[in-house]
Write an enzyme that holds these catalytic residues in place. Structure first.
Site, mmCIF file in Angstrom:
data_model
loop_
_atom_site.group_PDB
_atom_site.id
_atom_site.type_symbol
_atom_site.label_atom_id
_atom_site.label_comp_id
_atom_site.label_asym_id
_atom_site.label_seq_id
_atom_site.Cartn_x
_atom_site.Cartn_y
_atom_site.Cartn_z
ATOM 1 N N LYS A 165 1.145 -1.799 -0.246
ATOM 2 C CA LYS A 165 -0.019 0.371 -0.214
ATOM 3 C C LYS A 165 1.090 1.151 -0.102
ATOM 4 C CE LYS A 165 -3.699 -2.382 2.579
ATOM 5 N NZ LYS A 165 -4.658 -2.877 3.558
ATOM 6 N N GLN A 184 -4.498 -1.774 9.888
ATOM 7 C CA GLN A 184 -3.806 -2.255 9.228
ATOM 8 C C GLN A 184 -4.916 -3.494 10.338
ATOM 9 O OE1 GLN A 184 -2.648 -3.572 5.873
ATOM 10 N NE2 GLN A 184 -3.795 -5.533 6.850
ATOM 11 N N ASP A 226 -10.207 3.906 4.888
ATOM 12 C CA ASP A 226 -11.157 2.079 4.496
ATOM 13 C C ASP A 226 -12.554 1.935 4.455
ATOM 14 O OD1 ASP A 226 -8.680 -0.375 4.068
ATOM 15 O OD2 ASP A 226 -8.771 -0.440 6.238
#
Ligand code: NAD
Length: 304
Positions: free
Chosen positions: A56, A100, A123
């Protein structure tokens, strides 16, 4: 004679997206006098999570983002993690915060996801944003995987309509009025938000889950099948309607360590017209949509 399905490559679509995003980031950075900022928090040393965040960050930097990398020991206290999220919420150089998952045992994921400022929710998992999605608002950070799945459906529909692969991003938004879509899996991360996005495109949506009877029969009636289960090769060719689009979200490890989707590619590709591979399908588009969410947050902050 029926030929093999067209392979809907997420890697190819993500490359088109990155070309577009890089230009947009450059123009936006000149206008605002700074780069869009993505902060990534990794707690612990889960090797899969480490490889995801490296990927990412690499793509983010390639597209012109500034990244803020925060690695914390799995022994981190709740207080320390909260303080970091609070600091990133306040940091004017940060437009998107990615926590994460999974977090190590003992740290409540929902609690920390909810601490992230909704405007910086890279997210799209904050309940505030999920609520706005349910209310029909699309100008909010949306969950990355469902957003990526919709882009793959648009990519396939472009080909279905024109007979040619789309050559650039953004894609034309397909109206799915005449389509029956089946989503297998009802998680908050994928299945539920995806059903909302499909509904907003006028698809007729049916959701299947672990307690649904006769999943194969229901799938075989669908024009679009999205499998987000976590069960290797659950969807087989006899579950797929001739000419359907099949999107495989699943990531599973076979006994030999090989990466497998939730769809048995070989048998399904004989029936479907469009199918995504694993790897190289939904995965690259999930990363792409994380960057799009962050970039959109960057642009929204220009307006306030
Ligand atoms: P989850 O475990 O939270 O949810 C799985 C869902 O599948 C549940 O709703 C459950 O009811 C349903 N289910 C389980 N067994 C079933 C069965 N036999 N028939 C029908 N439904 C069944 O999982 P998730 O977070 O939604 O992820 C699903 C899969 O997608 C996993 O393999 C995950 O690794 C993968 N994933 C991939 C990406 C990506 O970027 N490619 C992103 C997110 C998740």
């Amino acid at each position: 004679m029926k030929t093999e399905a067209f392979c809907v490559s997420g890697s190819k679509l993500a490359s088109l997206f990155q070309v577009w995003l890089t230009e947009q980031v450059q123009a936006g950075s000149e206008r605002l006098g700074r780069k869009p900022g993505l902060a990534v928090i990794l707690v612990g040393d889960n090797p899969a999570s480490l490889s995801y965040i490296k990927r990412k960050e690499k793509v983010a930097e390639k597209c012109g983002f500034k990244t803020f990398d925060h690695r914390l020991k799995s022994s981190v206290s709740e207080k320390e993690l909260s303080a970091l999220i609070y600091e990133l919420n306040q940091n004017s150089e940060v437009d998107g915060i990615l926590l994460q998952l999974p977090l190590p045992k003992g740290l409540n994921e929902n609690h920390f996801l909810r601490m992230i400022e909704p405007a910086k929710d890279a997210d799209g998992l904050h309940p505030f944003n999920q609520g706005l999605l349910l209310a029909g608002d699309r100008d909010v950070p949306l969950p990355c995987t469902p957003k990526g799945v919709m882009a793959l459906i648009d990519f396939a529909e472009h080909h279905r309509r024109t007979g040619e692969e789309a050559k650039k991003w953004p894609l034309e938004t397909a109206d799915l009025s005449s389509k029956k879509a089946v989503v297998i899996g009802r998680s908050l991360l994928v299945g539920k938000p995806l059903a909302q996005l499909l509904l907003s495109r006028n698809a007729t949506v049916q959701m299947l889950h672990s307690k649904s009877p006769e999943p194969g029969k229901l799938c075989a009636e669908a024009d679009i099948v999205v499998a987000a289960v976590g069960s290797a090769e659950l969807v087989r060719g006899d579950w797929v309607k001739q000419g359907a689009s099949v999107i495989d979200v699943g990531i599973n490890r076979g006994e030999d360590g090989k990466l497998l989707g939730d769809v048995e590619y070989s048998s399904c590709a004989k029936k479907a017209a469009y199918i995504t591979p694993v790897p190289g399908g939904v995965g690259p588009m999930t990363v792409a949509m994380l960057l799009l969410n962050t970039f959109e947050s960057f642009l929204r902050r220009e307006l306030v």
